[in-house]
Design a protein around this motif. Structure first.
Motif, PDB file in Angstrom:
ATOM      1  N   LEU A 435       0.827  -1.216   0.000  1.00  0.00           N
ATOM      2  CA  LEU A 435       0.000   0.000   0.000  1.00  0.00           C
ATOM      3  C   LEU A 435       0.859   1.263   0.000  1.00  0.00           C
ATOM      4  O   LEU A 435       0.526   2.244  -0.673  1.00  0.00           O
ATOM      5  CB  LEU A 435      -0.918   0.005   1.226  1.00  0.00           C
ATOM      6  CG  LEU A 435      -1.992  -1.080   1.302  1.00  0.00           C
ATOM      7  CD1 LEU A 435      -2.781  -0.950   2.597  1.00  0.00           C
ATOM      8  CD2 LEU A 435      -2.926  -1.011   0.106  1.00  0.00           C
ATOM      9  N   GLN A 436       1.943   1.239   0.745  1.00  0.00           N
ATOM     10  CA  GLN A 436       2.798   2.421   0.856  1.00  0.00           C
ATOM     11  C   GLN A 436       3.343   2.858  -0.500  1.00  0.00           C
ATOM     12  O   GLN A 436       3.594   4.040  -0.722  1.00  0.00           O
ATOM     13  CB  GLN A 436       3.959   2.128   1.819  1.00  0.00           C
ATOM     14  CG  GLN A 436       4.817   3.342   2.117  1.00  0.00           C
ATOM     15  CD  GLN A 436       5.895   3.054   3.138  1.00  0.00           C
ATOM     16  OE1 GLN A 436       6.200   3.877   3.985  1.00  0.00           O
ATOM     17  NE2 GLN A 436       6.502   1.876   3.062  1.00  0.00           N
ATOM     18  N   ARG A 437       3.476   1.929  -1.436  1.00  0.00           N
ATOM     19  CA  ARG A 437       3.985   2.263  -2.763  1.00  0.00           C
ATOM     20  C   ARG A 437       3.032   3.159  -3.555  1.00  0.00           C
ATOM     21  O   ARG A 437       3.420   3.738  -4.563  1.00  0.00           O
ATOM     22  CB  ARG A 437       4.244   0.984  -3.559  1.00  0.00           C
ATOM     23  CG  ARG A 437       5.399   0.146  -3.010  1.00  0.00           C
ATOM     24  CD  ARG A 437       5.763  -0.957  -3.969  1.00  0.00           C
ATOM     25  NE  ARG A 437       6.915  -1.734  -3.488  1.00  0.00           N
ATOM     26  CZ  ARG A 437       7.603  -2.589  -4.258  1.00  0.00           C
ATOM     27  NH1 ARG A 437       7.240  -2.776  -5.522  1.00  0.00           N
ATOM     28  NH2 ARG A 437       8.629  -3.252  -3.753  1.00  0.00           N
ATOM     29  N   PHE A 438       1.794   3.261  -3.082  1.00  0.00           N
ATOM     30  CA  PHE A 438       0.809   4.069  -3.802  1.00  0.00           C
ATOM     31  C   PHE A 438       0.584   5.430  -3.140  1.00  0.00           C
ATOM     32  O   PHE A 438      -0.294   6.190  -3.542  1.00  0.00           O
ATOM     33  CB  PHE A 438      -0.496   3.283  -3.944  1.00  0.00           C
ATOM     34  CG  PHE A 438      -0.309   2.051  -4.781  1.00  0.00           C
ATOM     35  CD1 PHE A 438      -0.425   2.122  -6.159  1.00  0.00           C
ATOM     36  CD2 PHE A 438       0.039   0.831  -4.206  1.00  0.00           C
ATOM     37  CE1 PHE A 438      -0.226   1.003  -6.956  1.00  0.00           C
ATOM     38  CE2 PHE A 438       0.251  -0.292  -4.978  1.00  0.00           C
ATOM     39  CZ  PHE A 438       0.124  -0.210  -6.367  1.00  0.00           C
ATOM     40  N   ILE A 439       1.382   5.733  -2.123  1.00  0.00           N
ATOM     41  CA  ILE A 439       1.468   7.086  -1.567  1.00  0.00           C
ATOM     42  C   ILE A 439       2.653   7.733  -2.270  1.00  0.00           C
ATOM     43  O   ILE A 439       3.810   7.454  -1.959  1.00  0.00           O
ATOM     44  CB  ILE A 439       1.676   7.055  -0.042  1.00  0.00           C
ATOM     45  CG1 ILE A 439       0.538   6.289   0.640  1.00  0.00           C
ATOM     46  CG2 ILE A 439       1.798   8.464   0.526  1.00  0.00           C
ATOM     47  CD1 ILE A 439      -0.812   6.940   0.537  1.00  0.00           C
ATOM     48  N   LEU A 440       2.365   8.580  -3.238  1.00  0.00           N
ATOM     49  CA  LEU A 440       3.412   9.035  -4.156  1.00  0.00           C
ATOM     50  C   LEU A 440       4.077  10.346  -3.749  1.00  0.00           C
ATOM     51  O   LEU A 440       5.170  10.656  -4.207  1.00  0.00           O
ATOM     52  CB  LEU A 440       2.820   9.195  -5.568  1.00  0.00           C
ATOM     53  CG  LEU A 440       2.100   7.968  -6.143  1.00  0.00           C
ATOM     54  CD1 LEU A 440       1.625   8.269  -7.563  1.00  0.00           C
ATOM     55  CD2 LEU A 440       2.988   6.738  -6.121  1.00  0.00           C
ATOM     56  N   LYS A 441       3.429  11.124  -2.881  1.00  0.00           N
ATOM     57  CA  LYS A 441       3.928  12.481  -2.592  1.00  0.00           C
ATOM     58  C   LYS A 441       4.307  12.674  -1.124  1.00  0.00           C
ATOM     59  O   LYS A 441       4.239  13.779  -0.593  1.00  0.00           O
ATOM     60  CB  LYS A 441       2.873  13.510  -3.019  1.00  0.00           C
ATOM     61  CG  LYS A 441       2.585  13.457  -4.514  1.00  0.00           C
ATOM     62  CD  LYS A 441       1.482  14.423  -4.921  1.00  0.00           C
ATOM     63  CE  LYS A 441       1.199  14.306  -6.409  1.00  0.00           C
ATOM     64  NZ  LYS A 441       0.090  15.205  -6.847  1.00  0.00           N
ATOM     65  N   LYS A 442       4.659  11.563  -0.473  1.00  0.00           N
ATOM     66  CA  LYS A 442       5.128  11.597   0.915  1.00  0.00           C
ATOM     67  C   LYS A 442       4.110  12.196   1.888  1.00  0.00           C
ATOM     68  O   LYS A 442       4.467  12.761   2.918  1.00  0.00           O
ATOM     69  CB  LYS A 442       6.451  12.353   1.020  1.00  0.00           C
ATOM     70  CG  LYS A 442       7.582  11.694   0.251  1.00  0.00           C
ATOM     71  CD  LYS A 442       8.908  12.427   0.423  1.00  0.00           C
ATOM     72  CE  LYS A 442      10.023  11.716  -0.327  1.00  0.00           C
ATOM     73  NZ  LYS A 442      11.321  12.424  -0.190  1.00  0.00           N
ATOM     74  N   THR A 443       2.841  12.085   1.553  1.00  0.00           N
ATOM     75  CA  THR A 443       1.780  12.511   2.478  1.00  0.00           C
ATOM     76  C   THR A 443       1.836  11.629   3.731  1.00  0.00           C
ATOM     77  O   THR A 443       1.992  10.411   3.619  1.00  0.00           O
ATOM     78  CB  THR A 443       0.399  12.356   1.809  1.00  0.00           C
ATOM     79  OG1 THR A 443       0.364  13.155   0.634  1.00  0.00           O
ATOM     80  CG2 THR A 443      -0.723  12.779   2.749  1.00  0.00           C
ATOM     81  N   PRO A 444       1.735  12.221   4.941  1.00  0.00           N
ATOM     82  CA  PRO A 444       1.644  11.388   6.142  1.00  0.00           C
ATOM     83  C   PRO A 444       0.498  10.383   5.987  1.00  0.00           C
ATOM     84  O   PRO A 444      -0.627  10.763   5.649  1.00  0.00           O
ATOM     85  CB  PRO A 444       1.365  12.406   7.252  1.00  0.00           C
ATOM     86  CG  PRO A 444       1.983  13.667   6.746  1.00  0.00           C
ATOM     87  CD  PRO A 444       1.742  13.662   5.263  1.00  0.00           C
ATOM     88  N   TRP A 445       0.822   9.116   6.224  1.00  0.00           N
ATOM     89  CA  TRP A 445      -0.141   8.047   5.942  1.00  0.00           C
ATOM     90  C   TRP A 445      -0.086   6.990   7.032  1.00  0.00           C
ATOM     91  O   TRP A 445       0.980   6.692   7.571  1.00  0.00           O
ATOM     92  CB  TRP A 445       0.186   7.435   4.576  1.00  0.00           C
ATOM     93  CG  TRP A 445      -0.316   6.040   4.351  1.00  0.00           C
ATOM     94  CD1 TRP A 445      -1.584   5.663   4.005  1.00  0.00           C
ATOM     95  CD2 TRP A 445       0.444   4.815   4.441  1.00  0.00           C
ATOM     96  NE1 TRP A 445      -1.665   4.298   3.889  1.00  0.00           N
ATOM     97  CE2 TRP A 445      -0.433   3.753   4.148  1.00  0.00           C
ATOM     98  CE3 TRP A 445       1.775   4.531   4.755  1.00  0.00           C
ATOM     99  CZ2 TRP A 445      -0.027   2.427   4.156  1.00  0.00           C
ATOM    100  CZ3 TRP A 445       2.191   3.204   4.773  1.00  0.00           C
ATOM    101  CH2 TRP A 445       1.302   2.171   4.468  1.00  0.00           C
ATOM    102  N   ALA A 446      -1.248   6.437   7.351  1.00  0.00           N
ATOM    103  CA  ALA A 446      -1.311   5.318   8.293  1.00  0.00           C
ATOM    104  C   ALA A 446      -2.305   4.300   7.762  1.00  0.00           C
ATOM    105  O   ALA A 446      -3.363   4.658   7.223  1.00  0.00           O
ATOM    106  CB  ALA A 446      -1.731   5.793   9.684  1.00  0.00           C
ATOM    107  N   HIS A 447      -1.947   3.053   7.912  1.00  0.00           N
ATOM    108  CA  HIS A 447      -2.813   1.946   7.503  1.00  0.00           C
ATOM    109  C   HIS A 447      -3.213   1.174   8.755  1.00  0.00           C
ATOM    110  O   HIS A 447      -2.356   0.776   9.552  1.00  0.00           O
ATOM    111  CB  HIS A 447      -2.061   1.037   6.525  1.00  0.00           C
ATOM    112  CG  HIS A 447      -2.622  -0.344   6.407  1.00  0.00           C
ATOM    113  ND1 HIS A 447      -3.921  -0.593   5.985  1.00  0.00           N
ATOM    114  CD2 HIS A 447      -2.063  -1.569   6.669  1.00  0.00           C
ATOM    115  CE1 HIS A 447      -4.128  -1.904   5.980  1.00  0.00           C
ATOM    116  NE2 HIS A 447      -3.026  -2.513   6.389  1.00  0.00           N
ATOM    117  N   LEU A 448      -4.518   0.982   8.954  1.00  0.00           N
ATOM    118  CA  LEU A 448      -5.032   0.208  10.081  1.00  0.00           C
ATOM    119  C   LEU A 448      -5.621  -1.091   9.565  1.00  0.00           C
ATOM    120  O   LEU A 448      -6.616  -1.084   8.831  1.00  0.00           O
ATOM    121  CB  LEU A 448      -6.094   0.994  10.846  1.00  0.00           C
ATOM    122  CG  LEU A 448      -5.643   2.294  11.522  1.00  0.00           C
ATOM    123  CD1 LEU A 448      -6.809   2.944  12.250  1.00  0.00           C
ATOM    124  CD2 LEU A 448      -4.500   2.035  12.484  1.00  0.00           C
TER     125      LEU A 448
END
Length: 484
Positions: A435-448
């Motif tokens: 999933l992290q590979r589809f955050i392209l612009k370094k937006t803070p992201w969390a997966h639950l």
């Protein structure tokens, strides 16, 4: 079951009925003298000598028409303990034939801020039952009369009700069978949220094909039902500040596709859309309580079926991001739905952060059971905030590792990546790494990963079994404490 709550700032004067009083941990009833006759006071003291005072709630008949409930309050009471106490009290009321209860709020110490609000919140959350398809329904009404000076403010009453409605809506969605809540019906229900003040946009298959959301569409191509991406926007601020974004996996039924699941317990796969239900319930709550925040919810709605047109193991698809994915197992479908949804959310809304929720892996249940959701994130600050919010509402999360060394487990010889790790091990982590590979612009992201939390066969503190609505209160608390 319907709960009707009435509040009244008045003296507590009742000669009959179910009467509820709050006492300290030692069950000191000396400050309750004025509510009883001298004979009744003596009788209560004698009764207490025979009781187990370690219990949180003691009940007994004072006469043929008067039943007493004594509820003990800890010195270090907090919101979670107050909610759990309310849920315990609900369990006591189930055995009482007369469903009207009069609560004396005057005996609550002042340092227990908004105790009654949290107590009744727990009571209401515990009362939920999904009985839509039963021929004999529980149509009883419970009347709760709160009398005295310690009652929740009108704003707090509205806030608690909004959170309850959002949580119940999420539970309702998860509880629906797959033949009823398929993607077509789900999308229709979400369009009705416009009446709550949300801006709802529905992207059907035709629009998704134009957007080239092929990883999402690939999951649903074996179903006679449509596939959708739905966005729900809440604008609670007058400015155009960046929204908070929440993304949910909405696989309405998951057979595994061509990589078919075993028949045993496949019926539980109606709750494979629980991540999306959390997002929907949260957005409804924010709108109902007029939250002072800009937020967007995005859900991908599909049905994963084995059909002559279904996606095959070995297929290669190009995602919305432009990255290609080799499908080695069609039962690793949730990450494919989220892949397109995550990139689209980041590009379209440019949010402050993105939190996605999904019943993504069985591996997280092996790791954490039904006590914690798995948290994976590229941002320490957001992770800390989620952990703190989870502890406050007892919807706990546990941070799990992400590391570039895991990437080689999902690198493909034939495409940019493959959708599973065939080597074995780290199932939840490699899914999050994908999933992290589809955050392209370094937006803070969390997966639950909420696979162990979305559904409970045995029930929990604030639910009686079945769909839990886990995540609605967690994310609402995060927003309330850190972003409003």
């Amino acid at each position: 079951m319907t709960i009707i709550t009435n509040y009244k700032k008045a003296d507590f004067k009742f000669k009959s009925g179910n009467l509820i009083f709050f006492v300290n941990e030692k069950y000191d009833v000396s400050n309750l003298k004025k509510y009883f006759t001298s004979y009744e006071n003596k009788f209560i003291k004698e009764i207490l000598k025979l009781q187990d005072l370690s219990k949180k709630i003691i009940s007994f008949d004072l006469s043929s028409v008067k039943k007493i409930f004594l509820i003990s309050l800890e010195n270090n009471l907090n919101s979670t303990k107050s909610e759990n106490l309310g849920a315990k009290f609900f369990n006591y009321t189930k055995e009482i034939k007369k469903k009207e209860f009069n609560i004396n709020s005057n005996q609550i110490p002042k340092n227990f801020e908004n105790f009654m609000g949290y107590f009744l919140h727990g009571f209401n959350l515990k009362s939920y039952a999904f009985e839509k398809y039963k021929s004999k329904k529980n149509n009883k009404k419970i009347y709760i009369n709160v009398i005295g000076k310690n009652i929740p403010s009108l704003n707090d009453q509205k806030k608690f009700k909004a959170i309850e409605q959002g949580t119940f809506f999420a539970r309702d969605l998860v509880s629906e069978p797959g033949n009823v809540l398929h993607p077509d019906e789900y999308a229709k229900r979400l369009s009705l949220l416009k009446k709550d003040g949300l801006k709802v946009t529905i992207y059907d298959e035709k629009k998704l094909k134009k957007l080239r959301m092929n990883t999402l569409l690939g999951v649903g191509q074996g179903s006679i039902r449509g596939s959708y991406l739905v966005t729900m926007e809440w604008k609670g601020l007058k400015d155009n500040s960046k929204p908070l974004a929440f993304v949910g996996k909405g696989v309405c039924f998951d057979t595994g596709g061509i990589s078919l699941k075993p028949a045993k317990f496949m019926e539980d796969m109606t709750y494979d859309m629980a991540g999306s239900a959390v997002v929907v319930g949260l957005m409804k709550s924010l709108a109902l309580r007029k939250a002072k925040v800009n937020a967007v919810g995005v859900v991908g709605l599909v049905e994963n079926m084995p059909d002559g047109n279904a996606q095959r193991p070995g297929d290669i698809v190009k995602s919305y991001s432009g990255k290609t994915v080799e499908i080695l197992n069609t039962d690793a479908e949730g990450r494919l739905v989220l892949a397109d949804a995550l990139t689209y959310t980041e590009e379209k809304f440019k949010p402050k952060f993105i939190i996605d929720l999904a019943t993504l892996t069985g591996a997280i249940i092996v790791s954490l059971g039904s006590e914690y959701a798995g948290l994976f994130s590229n941002d320490d600050k957001l992770s800390k905030q989620l952990i703190e919010a989870g502890e406050k509402v007892e919807e706990k999360v546990w941070r799990m590792p992400l590391n570039e060394n895991f990437d080689r487990l999902i690198d493909s010889k034939n495409a940019d990546m493959q959708n599973i790790n065939y080597v074995g091990g780290a199932g939840s982590t490699t899914a999050a790494q994908f999933l992290q590979r589809f955050i392209l612009k370094k937006t803070p992201w969390a997966h639950l990963d909420i696979a162990g939390m979305a559904f409970s066969k045995y029930g929990g503190a604030l639910n009686s079994g079945g769909a839990t609505g886990y995540g609605v209160r967690l994310l609402n608390k995060l927003i309330e404490d850190k972003y409003e």
